[in-house]
Design a protein around this motif. Structure first.
Motif, PDB file in Angstrom:
ATOM      1  N   ARG A 195       0.837  -1.210   0.000  1.00  0.00           N
ATOM      2  CA  ARG A 195       0.000   0.000   0.000  1.00  0.00           C
ATOM      3  C   ARG A 195       0.866   1.252   0.000  1.00  0.00           C
ATOM      4  N   ARG A 196       1.932   1.247   0.789  1.00  0.00           N
ATOM      5  CA  ARG A 196       2.802   2.425   0.835  1.00  0.00           C
ATOM      6  C   ARG A 196       3.417   2.712  -0.531  1.00  0.00           C
ATOM      7  N   ILE A 197       3.803   1.646  -1.226  1.00  0.00           N
ATOM      8  CA  ILE A 197       4.415   1.830  -2.540  1.00  0.00           C
ATOM      9  C   ILE A 197       3.370   2.248  -3.565  1.00  0.00           C
ATOM     10  N   LEU A 198       2.251   1.546  -3.607  1.00  0.00           N
ATOM     11  CA  LEU A 198       1.232   1.835  -4.608  1.00  0.00           C
ATOM     12  C   LEU A 198       0.606   3.216  -4.423  1.00  0.00           C
ATOM     13  N   ILE A 226      -4.377  -0.048  -8.410  1.00  0.00           N
ATOM     14  CA  ILE A 226      -3.909  -1.035  -9.383  1.00  0.00           C
ATOM     15  C   ILE A 226      -4.618  -0.840 -10.720  1.00  0.00           C
ATOM     16  N   ASN A 227      -5.916  -0.715 -10.676  1.00  0.00           N
ATOM     17  CA  ASN A 227      -6.661  -0.546 -11.930  1.00  0.00           C
ATOM     18  C   ASN A 227      -6.398   0.813 -12.583  1.00  0.00           C
ATOM     19  N   GLY A 228      -5.883   1.764 -11.776  1.00  0.00           N
ATOM     20  CA  GLY A 228      -5.623   3.087 -12.326  1.00  0.00           C
ATOM     21  C   GLY A 228      -4.295   3.204 -13.052  1.00  0.00           C
ATOM     22  N   SER A 229      -3.302   2.385 -12.670  1.00  0.00           N
ATOM     23  CA  SER A 229      -1.970   2.569 -13.263  1.00  0.00           C
ATOM     24  C   SER A 229      -1.319   1.291 -13.765  1.00  0.00           C
ATOM     25  N   VAL A 230      -1.621   0.163 -13.155  1.00  0.00           N
ATOM     26  CA  VAL A 230      -0.926  -1.076 -13.514  1.00  0.00           C
ATOM     27  C   VAL A 230      -1.435  -1.590 -14.855  1.00  0.00           C
ATOM     28  N   PRO A 254     -10.081  -5.838 -15.056  1.00  0.00           N
ATOM     29  CA  PRO A 254     -10.543  -6.035 -16.438  1.00  0.00           C
ATOM     30  C   PRO A 254      -9.700  -5.345 -17.494  1.00  0.00           C
ATOM     31  N   ASP A 255      -8.991  -4.286 -17.136  1.00  0.00           N
ATOM     32  CA  ASP A 255      -8.204  -3.546 -18.123  1.00  0.00           C
ATOM     33  C   ASP A 255      -6.710  -3.785 -17.982  1.00  0.00           C
ATOM     34  N   THR A 256      -6.356  -4.815 -17.224  1.00  0.00           N
ATOM     35  CA  THR A 256      -4.949  -5.114 -16.955  1.00  0.00           C
ATOM     36  C   THR A 256      -4.620  -6.508 -17.484  1.00  0.00           C
ATOM     37  N   ALA A 257      -3.546  -6.628 -18.238  1.00  0.00           N
ATOM     38  CA  ALA A 257      -3.129  -7.936 -18.738  1.00  0.00           C
ATOM     39  C   ALA A 257      -2.712  -8.815 -17.567  1.00  0.00           C
ATOM     40  N   LEU A 258      -3.230 -10.039 -17.537  1.00  0.00           N
ATOM     41  CA  LEU A 258      -2.923 -10.994 -16.473  1.00  0.00           C
ATOM     42  C   LEU A 258      -2.072 -12.104 -17.076  1.00  0.00           C
ATOM     43  N   LEU A 259      -0.845 -12.245 -16.585  1.00  0.00           N
ATOM     44  CA  LEU A 259       0.136 -13.131 -17.200  1.00  0.00           C
ATOM     45  C   LEU A 259       0.653 -14.125 -16.172  1.00  0.00           C
ATOM     46  N   GLY A 260       0.451 -15.434 -16.441  1.00  0.00           N
ATOM     47  CA  GLY A 260       0.915 -16.464 -15.533  1.00  0.00           C
ATOM     48  C   GLY A 260       2.385 -16.782 -15.711  1.00  0.00           C
ATOM     49  N   MET A 261       3.036 -17.122 -14.594  1.00  0.00           N
ATOM     50  CA  MET A 261       4.443 -17.507 -14.590  1.00  0.00           C
ATOM     51  C   MET A 261       4.576 -18.797 -13.792  1.00  0.00           C
ATOM     52  N   TYR A 262       5.229 -19.789 -14.371  1.00  0.00           N
ATOM     53  CA  TYR A 262       5.424 -21.077 -13.701  1.00  0.00           C
ATOM     54  C   TYR A 262       6.913 -21.379 -13.685  1.00  0.00           C
ATOM     55  N   GLY A 263       7.439 -21.584 -12.512  1.00  0.00           N
ATOM     56  CA  GLY A 263       8.856 -21.881 -12.413  1.00  0.00           C
ATOM     57  C   GLY A 263       9.197 -22.373 -11.024  1.00  0.00           C
ATOM     58  N   ASN A 264      10.407 -22.857 -10.879  1.00  0.00           N
ATOM     59  CA  ASN A 264      10.883 -23.280  -9.565  1.00  0.00           C
ATOM     60  C   ASN A 264      12.398 -23.358  -9.602  1.00  0.00           C
ATOM     61  N   THR A 265      12.968 -23.649  -8.456  1.00  0.00           N
ATOM     62  CA  THR A 265      14.419 -23.624  -8.337  1.00  0.00           C
ATOM     63  C   THR A 265      15.077 -24.667  -9.228  1.00  0.00           C
TER      64      THR A 265
END
Length: 366
Positions: A195-198, A226-230, A254-265
C-alpha cells in the motif's frame, strides 16, 4: 554417431539448436572427468547406464534416477563443472522453498543468467508488457530464485523494480502449526508495505502471488490504484485455478493484462504462459528448448499420460552450468502439445499435489 561438438552448449535460447544434439553434448560435458562437476562424476558409477553413450536425446533423460534429494546436503562447490576453470563466475546459490523438507540448492553461473534473462525478456515483450515501466514485485528474495528472476525481468525491460520481500518458509510453518491468526497478521504486513508503494509510486507492472492478488481485491484503495496505473500483472508462486483466473482477468482487473508464470528452483528459470490465450482458456506453459524439458506422467509408473489428461509434472534442466534430470515436481498438470519448435510436453492448469513422500504440501502465500 560422431560426438556432438561441445560448442553447442554455448547456444543462446533463440539459436537454431537441435535439442537432442544439445542433450548429447551436455552428457559429454557433465560426465567427462575434465569438465564435469564433482556431484555428477561421483555419482556416475551409481547409474545403471552410461550417459555419454546411452542418452541419445531428450527422451532418454528419463533413464536418470531423481537425485534431487541429494541437493539438500551436497557442498555447493561440488555443483560447479570443472570445465569452467578457475575463472568461473558463480553468480548465485539458490534454495528451493523447503516445502517438502530441507531446501535443495543449485548454482547459477554467469552464462546461464544471460540465457534465462534473454528468454524471459523475449516472452514478456511478446506479451506486450510496457517498456520502461516501474515494477513492484512481491516475492521471496534472498536464497530464492523467483525474486532474482523478477528483478532481472524488470531491468531487461528498462524499468526500475521496487520490491517487497516475503518469507514463504515462515508462513508454511505457521500454517502447519495451525497459527492462522499469525498468518493473517503476516499477510497484513505484506499488504501494508504494498500500500505504501502503490500510494506513492506509479507502478506499471505488478508481480504477486494468487493469495495476495485476492487480498488486494478486497481492499478498495489498492484495487483503485492497481486498476488506475498497472498495465500488467504477473502472477505465480502458488497455483491459480481456472475460475479464479477468469474472475481476476474479467471482473477484478478487467483492463490489466494478467500473465501467468510457472517456475521453480530446479528449473533455474521461469516459464511464461503461452501468448494469445483468452481468460476462459486453460493457462498453458511451454518448455524452453534446449534447456528445460517437461513431461506429464502417471505417478508411480512414470508412464506418459495422454494429451488432455492430468498427471505429475517431471522437469529436466539441461545446461552447461547445471544438470538436473528427471525431477519429479510437487505439481500436477494437464498434458498439452508444445508450441512449435519446443521439445517435450507443455503443461496446463498446474496445481500442487496434496502429499509428497508422506508430507502434506502447504502453499501459503507463495
Amino acid at each position: 554417431m560422431a560426438p556432438e561438438p561441445l560448442a553447442v552448449l554455448d547456444a543462446g535460447p533463440f539459436d537454431d539448436v537441435d535439442p537432442d544434439a544439445y542433450v548429447r553434448a551436455a552428457m559429454r560435458w557433465h560426465f567427462d572427468p575434465a569438465t564435469g562437476s564433482r556431484f555428477w562424476l561421483d555419482r556416475a558409477d551409481r547409474l545403471a547406464f552410461d550417459p555419454r553413450h546411452d542418452v541419445k536425446g531428450v527422451a532418454d533423460l528419463s533413464l536418470f534416477p531423481d537425485l534431487t534429494d541429494e541437493l539438500r546436503v551436497v557442498p555447493v562447490a561440488d555443483l560447479v563443472p570443472h570445465g569452467y576453470g578457475s575463472g568461473v563466475r558463480l553468480v548465485n546459490v539458490f534454495d528451493s522453498g523447503g516445502t517438502t523438507g530441507a531446501p535443495k540448492r543449485v548454482v547459477q553461473l554467469d552464462d546461464w543468467v544471460g540465457h534465462s534473462t534473454a528468454h524471459i525478456d523475449r516472452r514478456l515483450r511478446a506479451h506486450g508488457l510496457p517498456i520502461g515501466a516501474q515494477w513492484l514485485t512481491v516475492a521471496p528474495t534472498g536464497p530464492h530464485l523467483v525474486g532474482d528472476v523478477l528483478q532481472r525481468a524488470a531491468r531487461s525491460l528498462g524499468g526500475p523494480a521496487l520490491s517487497v520481500d516475503m518469507d514463504p518458509r515462515w508462513v508454511k510453518k505457521l500454517i502447519a502449526a495451525g497459527r492462522g491468526d499469525e498468518v493473517e497478521s503476516y499477510t497484513d504486513h505484506l499488504v501494508d508495505q504494498c500500500r505504501r508503494i502503490l500510494s506513492t509510486q506509479t507502478v506499471g507492472v505488478l508481480a504477486a502471488t494468487t493469495p495476495l492478488l485476492e487480498r488486494f481485491a478486497r481492499e478498495d484503495d489498492l484495487l483503485e490504484r492497481i486498476n488506475g496505473s498497472v498495465r500488467a500483472i504477473v502472477w505465480g508462486g502458488t497455483h491459480m485455478d481456472p475460475d479464479t483466473r477468469h474472475l481476476l482477468a474479467t471482473d477484478v482487473f478487467p483492463d490489466t493484462a494478467l500473465l501467468g508464470m510457472y517456475g521453480n528452483t530446479m528449473m533455474l528459470t521461469a516459464l511464461l504462459e503461452r501468448v494469445g490465450l483468452r481468460p476462459d482458456e486453460p493457462c498453458v506453459f511451454d518448455p524452453v528448448s534446449p534447456y528445460v524439458f517437461l513431461s506429464v506422467v502417471k505417478p508411480g509408473t512414470r508412464e506418459p499420460v495422454g494429451f488432455g489428461e492430468r498427471g505429475q509434472v517431471i522437469v529436466s534442466h539441461v545446461s552447461k552450468s547445471m544438470l538436473i534430470p528427471n525431477n519429479a515436481e510437487r505439481d500436477t498438470a494437464v498434458r498439452v502439445r508444445p508450441a512449435e519448435g519446443q521439445a517435450g510436453d507443455a503443461v496446463a492448469d498446474v496445481a500442487p499435489v496434496s502429499v509428497v513422500e508422506g508430507d502434506r504440501v502447504i502453499e501459503g502465500v507463495y
